[in-house]
Design an enzyme around this catalytic site. Structure first.
Site, short mmCIF file in Angstrom:
data_model
loop_
_atom_site.label_atom_id
_atom_site.label_comp_id
_atom_site.label_asym_id
_atom_site.label_seq_id
_atom_site.Cartn_x
_atom_site.Cartn_y
_atom_site.Cartn_z
N GLU A 33 0.84 -1.19 0.00
CA GLU A 33 0.00 0.00 0.00
C GLU A 33 0.88 1.25 0.00
O GLU A 33 1.78 1.39 0.83
CB GLU A 33 -0.91 0.00 1.23
CG GLU A 33 -1.63 1.29 1.52
CD GLU A 33 -2.48 1.80 0.35
OE1 GLU A 33 -2.45 3.02 0.10
OE2 GLU A 33 -3.14 0.98 -0.31
N ARG A 107 -16.74 3.51 5.12
CA ARG A 107 -15.61 2.90 4.41
C ARG A 107 -14.47 2.55 5.37
O ARG A 107 -13.84 1.50 5.23
CB ARG A 107 -15.12 3.86 3.32
CG ARG A 107 -14.08 3.27 2.37
CD ARG A 107 -13.72 4.29 1.30
NE ARG A 107 -14.86 4.58 0.45
CZ ARG A 107 -15.12 3.96 -0.70
NH1 ARG A 107 -14.32 3.00 -1.12
NH2 ARG A 107 -16.16 4.29 -1.42
N TYR A 215 -28.13 8.26 3.42
CA TYR A 215 -28.34 7.03 4.17
C TYR A 215 -27.60 7.13 5.49
O TYR A 215 -26.85 8.09 5.73
CB TYR A 215 -27.92 5.78 3.38
CG TYR A 215 -26.54 5.79 2.77
CD1 TYR A 215 -25.44 5.27 3.45
CD2 TYR A 215 -26.35 6.24 1.46
CE1 TYR A 215 -24.19 5.23 2.86
CE2 TYR A 215 -25.10 6.20 0.87
CZ TYR A 215 -24.02 5.70 1.57
OH TYR A 215 -22.77 5.66 0.98
N ASP A 293 -11.28 -0.78 -9.54
CA ASP A 293 -11.21 0.47 -10.29
C ASP A 293 -10.06 0.51 -11.28
O ASP A 293 -10.08 1.30 -12.23
CB ASP A 293 -11.07 1.66 -9.33
CG ASP A 293 -12.40 2.07 -8.71
OD1 ASP A 293 -13.43 1.53 -9.13
OD2 ASP A 293 -12.39 2.92 -7.81
#
Length: 398
Positions: A33, A107, A215, A293
């Site tokens: 990462e 997330r 939401y 993605d």
């Protein structure tokens, strides 16, 4: 037998899910990462039943549900009047019809569940501050090259490094993603600050050249708003760039208080431009493959970006297990995934227009039949979601 090694560029939702799916099948995994920490980028996301089936197969459904919010329904309303166009029952109805819950989760909470599951595995490692810049093929495997100059050798390299993927650029040649002409706002507010909170649903509020989605998150304690506006004067891509409250209120002037009060009460307002790409000619090169993605960026108008990456991860691991070589496995993965991902991409683009009807005639022609169908044949609108939410990519393993 020697354990095969997968090198995964990107520690987001797709990369971490791929790590877990491969670990479950006996691989060793290194996740590389680029950021110094795996942390929140963005705010809420929707986990539809097709994604939850994968997380359940990975043994994570209970941990995810504990940190999520289960909406009562999915609905479409008009942003100025609040009039409901249609509603699809969620909760128990979603579990019964589609075989898994429909959830909302922050997330950061989903990333934490995934990261902790990877770190608990003795054949996994996560390296932070490790930016992947290129790859090279080596025999039956591949080498992943880091920005530091360090080369890493593995049997498989996965590019889960996002819409600006360095690995995709090398594989298919550099190009620029397409600006959609839309700007996105995002913000969250504690529910107890709001006099007129959004409903306990996944609610799309449609309007002229714009729409909003509201939401709830974290067991209902947090209200989440994503607002999309057609504007060509902003093309910044950073998810952490602030916008002004006045600009956001101007974009949604005259809208229902369930939308505008969130803008008024939010501590931070972020905005970014929306980009996408046409379907790619290929997703793999030898023992190197793209995921999420990096190969099919999703516009947010179907709330399927995370779900498609999660599905990719499972199907890739599944295809590799079913094949005699990594290269054949990746070819099978692409064959199985590309048609569905391309269809969801196209549906997401189409929804952008559906939610943004400008003229009264177009709004009546679009929303009138939806309103009538929802009342005359209540299951019709729900049935149009079956091809997305009813999918179970784990079924081949049973």
């Amino acid at each position: 037998m020697d354990r095969r090694i997968a090198l995964i560029a990107g520690g987001g939702i797709g990369g971490l899910t791929a790590a877990l799916a491969l670990l479950q099948r006996g691989w060793g995994v290194q996740v590389l990462e680029a950021a110094p920490a795996i942390e929140e980028v963005g705010a809420g996301l929707q986990l539809s039943p097709n994604a939850m089936k994968v997380l359940d197969a990975l043994g994570l459904a209970q941990a995810v549900e504990a940190r999520a919010f289960e909406p009562e329904a999915l609905e479409l309303r008009l942003g100025r009047s609040g009039q409901q166009v249609f509603q699809i029952a969620a909760g128990k109805a979603a579990r019964k019809r589609w075989g898994a819950p429909y959830l909302h989760i922050h997330r950061a909470d989903l990333l934490d569940v995934l990261e902790q599951a990877v770190r608990q595995h003795r054949h996994a490692a996560i390296r932070l501050g490790a930016k992947a810049v290129s790859y090279s093929l080596a025999g039956d495997g591949a080498q992943l090259n880091l920005a530091s100059g360090e080369p890493l050798a593995g049997d498989l390299v996965i590019g889960a490094d996002g819409i600006r993927s360095a690995l995709r650029d090398q594989m298919l040649g550099p190009d620029q993603p397409r600006f959609t002409g839309n700007l996105a706002w995002r913000m969250t507010v504690p529910l107890d600050r709001l006099k007129t909170p959004p409903p306990p649903t996944a609610c799309v509020w449609a309007g002229r050249g714009r729409h909003a989605v509201t939401y709830r998150l974290r067991g209902g304690a947090l209200a989440n708003l994503v607002g999309i506006v057609e504007r060509s004067d902003w093309t910044g891509e950073s998810w952490t760039e602030s916008g002004t409250r006045d600009d956001a209120l101007s974009d949604f002037s005259g809208w229902v208080p369930q939308v505008t009060e969130i803008i008024e009460k939010a501590d931070s307002l972020f905005r970014w431009a929306l980009f996408d790409r046409a379907p790619l000619s290929g997703w793999h090169d030898g023992a190197v493959a793209l995921l999420g993605d990096a190969c099919h960026p999703m516009l947010p108008f179907m709330a399927q970006g995370a779900a498609m990456a999660i599905e990719d991860a499972w199907v890739m691991a599944q295809a590799l297990e079913a094949s005699q070589s990594v290269e054949r496995g990746l070819a099978l993965y692409e064959t199985r995934r590309k048609p569905r991902a391309s269809r969801v991409q196209a549906a997401s683009r189409a929804n952008m227009k559906t939610f943004h009807r400008r003229s009264p005639a177009m709004r009546l022609a679009t929303y009138g039949p939806m309103w009538l169908a929802n009342r005359a044949v209540p299951g019709f609108v729900q049935s149009r979601q079956d091809w997305i939410y009813g999918e179970d990519v784990t079924a081949r393993d049973r």
